[in-house]
Design a protein around this motif. Structure first.
Motif, PDB file in Angstrom:
ATOM      1  N   THR A  23       0.853  -1.192   0.000  1.00  0.00           N
ATOM      2  CA  THR A  23       0.000   0.000   0.000  1.00  0.00           C
ATOM      3  C   THR A  23       0.883   1.234   0.000  1.00  0.00           C
ATOM      4  O   THR A  23       1.696   1.426   0.904  1.00  0.00           O
ATOM      5  CB  THR A  23      -0.914   0.020   1.243  1.00  0.00           C
ATOM      6  N   SER A  24       0.718   2.070  -1.009  1.00  0.00           N
ATOM      7  CA  SER A  24       1.545   3.275  -1.100  1.00  0.00           C
ATOM      8  C   SER A  24       0.744   4.487  -1.579  1.00  0.00           C
ATOM      9  O   SER A  24       1.312   5.483  -2.005  1.00  0.00           O
ATOM     10  CB  SER A  24       2.732   3.039  -2.044  1.00  0.00           C
ATOM     11  N   ALA A  25      -0.584   4.385  -1.487  1.00  0.00           N
ATOM     12  CA  ALA A  25      -1.466   5.499  -1.837  1.00  0.00           C
ATOM     13  C   ALA A  25      -2.855   5.179  -1.298  1.00  0.00           C
ATOM     14  O   ALA A  25      -3.217   4.008  -1.122  1.00  0.00           O
ATOM     15  CB  ALA A  25      -1.519   5.719  -3.351  1.00  0.00           C
ATOM     16  N   TYR A  26      -3.636   6.223  -1.053  1.00  0.00           N
ATOM     17  CA  TYR A  26      -4.969   6.003  -0.494  1.00  0.00           C
ATOM     18  C   TYR A  26      -5.853   5.175  -1.426  1.00  0.00           C
ATOM     19  O   TYR A  26      -6.654   4.349  -0.965  1.00  0.00           O
ATOM     20  CB  TYR A  26      -5.644   7.342  -0.194  1.00  0.00           C
ATOM     21  N   HIS A  27      -5.720   5.363  -2.731  1.00  0.00           N
ATOM     22  CA  HIS A  27      -6.601   4.618  -3.632  1.00  0.00           C
ATOM     23  C   HIS A  27      -6.321   3.116  -3.633  1.00  0.00           C
ATOM     24  O   HIS A  27      -7.150   2.328  -4.082  1.00  0.00           O
ATOM     25  CB  HIS A  27      -6.518   5.188  -5.064  1.00  0.00           C
ATOM     26  N   HIS A  28      -5.150   2.722  -3.091  1.00  0.00           N
ATOM     27  CA  HIS A  28      -4.850   1.291  -3.007  1.00  0.00           C
ATOM     28  C   HIS A  28      -5.783   0.573  -2.023  1.00  0.00           C
ATOM     29  O   HIS A  28      -5.978  -0.641  -2.126  1.00  0.00           O
ATOM     30  CB  HIS A  28      -3.401   1.070  -2.585  1.00  0.00           C
ATOM     31  N   TYR A  29      -6.355   1.318  -1.047  1.00  0.00           N
ATOM     32  CA  TYR A  29      -7.311   0.686  -0.144  1.00  0.00           C
ATOM     33  C   TYR A  29      -8.507   0.129  -0.918  1.00  0.00           C
ATOM     34  O   TYR A  29      -9.110  -0.872  -0.519  1.00  0.00           O
ATOM     35  CB  TYR A  29      -7.807   1.691   0.900  1.00  0.00           C
ATOM     36  N   PRO A  79      -0.019   7.559   7.258  1.00  0.00           N
ATOM     37  CA  PRO A  79       0.186   6.416   6.358  1.00  0.00           C
ATOM     38  C   PRO A  79       1.652   6.307   5.936  1.00  0.00           C
ATOM     39  O   PRO A  79       2.363   7.308   5.903  1.00  0.00           O
ATOM     40  CB  PRO A  79      -0.707   6.749   5.172  1.00  0.00           C
ATOM     41  N   SER A  80       2.078   5.149   5.617  1.00  0.00           N
ATOM     42  CA  SER A  80       3.503   4.888   5.412  1.00  0.00           C
ATOM     43  C   SER A  80       4.107   5.701   4.276  1.00  0.00           C
ATOM     44  O   SER A  80       5.282   6.063   4.330  1.00  0.00           O
ATOM     45  CB  SER A  80       3.721   3.393   5.143  1.00  0.00           C
ATOM     46  N   TRP A  81       3.323   5.998   3.239  1.00  0.00           N
ATOM     47  CA  TRP A  81       3.873   6.693   2.076  1.00  0.00           C
ATOM     48  C   TRP A  81       3.973   8.216   2.290  1.00  0.00           C
ATOM     49  O   TRP A  81       4.698   8.893   1.596  1.00  0.00           O
ATOM     50  CB  TRP A  81       3.029   6.397   0.839  1.00  0.00           C
ATOM     51  N   GLN A  82       3.252   8.736   3.293  1.00  0.00           N
ATOM     52  CA  GLN A  82       3.317  10.155   3.633  1.00  0.00           C
ATOM     53  C   GLN A  82       2.907  10.309   5.093  1.00  0.00           C
ATOM     54  O   GLN A  82       1.816  10.783   5.412  1.00  0.00           O
ATOM     55  CB  GLN A  82       2.400  10.988   2.729  1.00  0.00           C
TER      56      GLN A  82
END
Length: 277
Positions: free
Chosen positions: A38-44, A224-227
C-alpha cells in the motif's frame, strides 16, 4: 502456545549471552497489513481484494520483511494472517520467524474467519520468554487482542505487551482500562503495537496514565507509510526504562511504518532475564 522455530541451520551465539554482553534489547513493532503493498490512499480500494484472496507476490514481500526484522531481539506484529486462503495457507508469524531466524514465536488468533482469514497478532523472540499470556480485549466488535510476554522472574522481570487496539474511541477506552489493570502492579513494562491513537489521545485516558505511567519514547509519525502524518504505532515504556535509540524504518509495503527501539536494561532486570534462560 510458544512455538520453537529454527535458525536455518546456522550456528549462532546464545541469545542470553549476547544480551548479557550488550546490556540492551532491540525491539520492533510493525503492523504489516497481511503483506499487502500500500503506497497510496486509492490502493485501499483497488487492492482491497488482497484481504480475501491470495497474491503471488505476498511471500516475496514477507521474505524482504524478514531481512529487516532479523537484527532485532523481540518483534511485535499486528495484522498478520495465521494461515488461510488469502495467505496461501501460510502462517505469516511462523514464516517470518523462519525467514528472520527467530528461534521462538507465538501467534495470537484474534478473529477466526475459518479458511478465509486468520486475523492475528504475533511475537518473534530470540530469547525464550519465561511466560506468555494472551488477552482478548473488550469491545463492541470482537477481534482485538494483546500478547503479554514475561522475560525473567520476580519483580525485576521485563514485561512486553504487544497490542492492536480498536479504531473507535469508546473501544480504546475499554481496552486501555483493561490493560491498566494488568500493568498496574508491574515494574519494568513495554507496551508496543498499533494503538490507533496519538500520544495526546493516550495521555487523555486517565486510568491508563495513572496505573503505571508509560511514556512514548518519541512520537514518530508512522501512518500512512507513504506520507506519514500521524503517530499511531507506539513503543511505550515504564519510568524504570529509557530508550537509547528510537527510529522509524523505511516503507515495508504495509500502510504502517515499523518503529524500532534500542532499550538498555536496568542491571537487576538484565540479571533476571539472563538467569531465567
Amino acid at each position: 502456545m510458544l512455538e520453537h522455530g529454527h535458525a536455518g541451520g546456522q550456528t549462532t551465539s546464545s541469545p542470553a549471552l549476547s544480551l548479557a554482553e550488550r546490556g540492551h534489547i532491540r525491539l520492533l513493532t510493525f503492523n504489516l497489513q497481511v503483506g499487502i503493498q500500500t503506497s497510496a490512499y486509492h490502493h485501499y480500494l483497488t487492492r482491497s481484494w488482497q484481504h480475501v484472496l491470495p497474491h503471488p507476490q505476498r511471500l516475496k514481500r514477507l521474505a524482504k520483511m524478514g531481512n529487516v526484522l532479523e537484527p532485532f531481539d523481540v518483534v511485535g506484529l499486528q495484522e498478520v494472517d495465521g494461515g488461510s486462503f488469502r495467505s496461501g495457507r501460510v502462517n505469516q508469524v511462523e514464516y517470518l520467524a523462519s525467514q528472520a531466524r527467530f528461534p521462538h514465536y507465538f501467534q495470537q488468533l484474534n478473529r477466526n474467519l475459518g479458511q478465509f482469514a486468520q486475523h492475528s497478532n504475533g511475537l518473534l523472540s530470540r530469547i525464550v520468554p519465561s511466560h506468555i499470556e494472551e488477552h482478548r480485549l473488550p469491545g463492541m466488535l470482537p477481534g482485538r487482542g494483546a500478547i503479554h510476554a514475561r522475560y525473567g522472574e520476580g519483580p525485576d522481570a521485563l514485561h512486553i505487551f504487544i497490542a492492536h487496539l480498536a479504531l473507535s474511541h469508546r473501544g480504546r477506552v475499554r481496552q486501555l482500562n483493561y490493560l491498566s489493570n494488568i500493568i498496574e502492579p508491574l515494574r519494568h513494562v513495554v507496551v508496543m503495537g498499533d494503538l490507533n491513537c496519538t500520544p495526546d489521545q493516550l495521555h487523555a485516558h486517565e486510568r491508563f496514565s495513572m496505573s503505571l505511567p508509560l511514556h512514548p519514547v518519541k512520537p514518530l509519525l508512522s501512518y500512512p507509510s507513504w506520507q506519514p502524518r500521524r503517530a499511531l504505532d507506539h513503543i511505550l515504556l515504564s519510568k524504570t526504562l529509557e530508550a537509547a535509540d528510537v527510529r522509524v524504518l523505511d516503507h515495508l509495503f504495509s500502510d504502517h511504518l515499523p518503529i524500532a527501539v534500542d532499550l538498555p536494561l536496568p542491571p537487576a532486570c538484565l540479571a533476571s532475564i539472563c538467569q531465567s534462560v
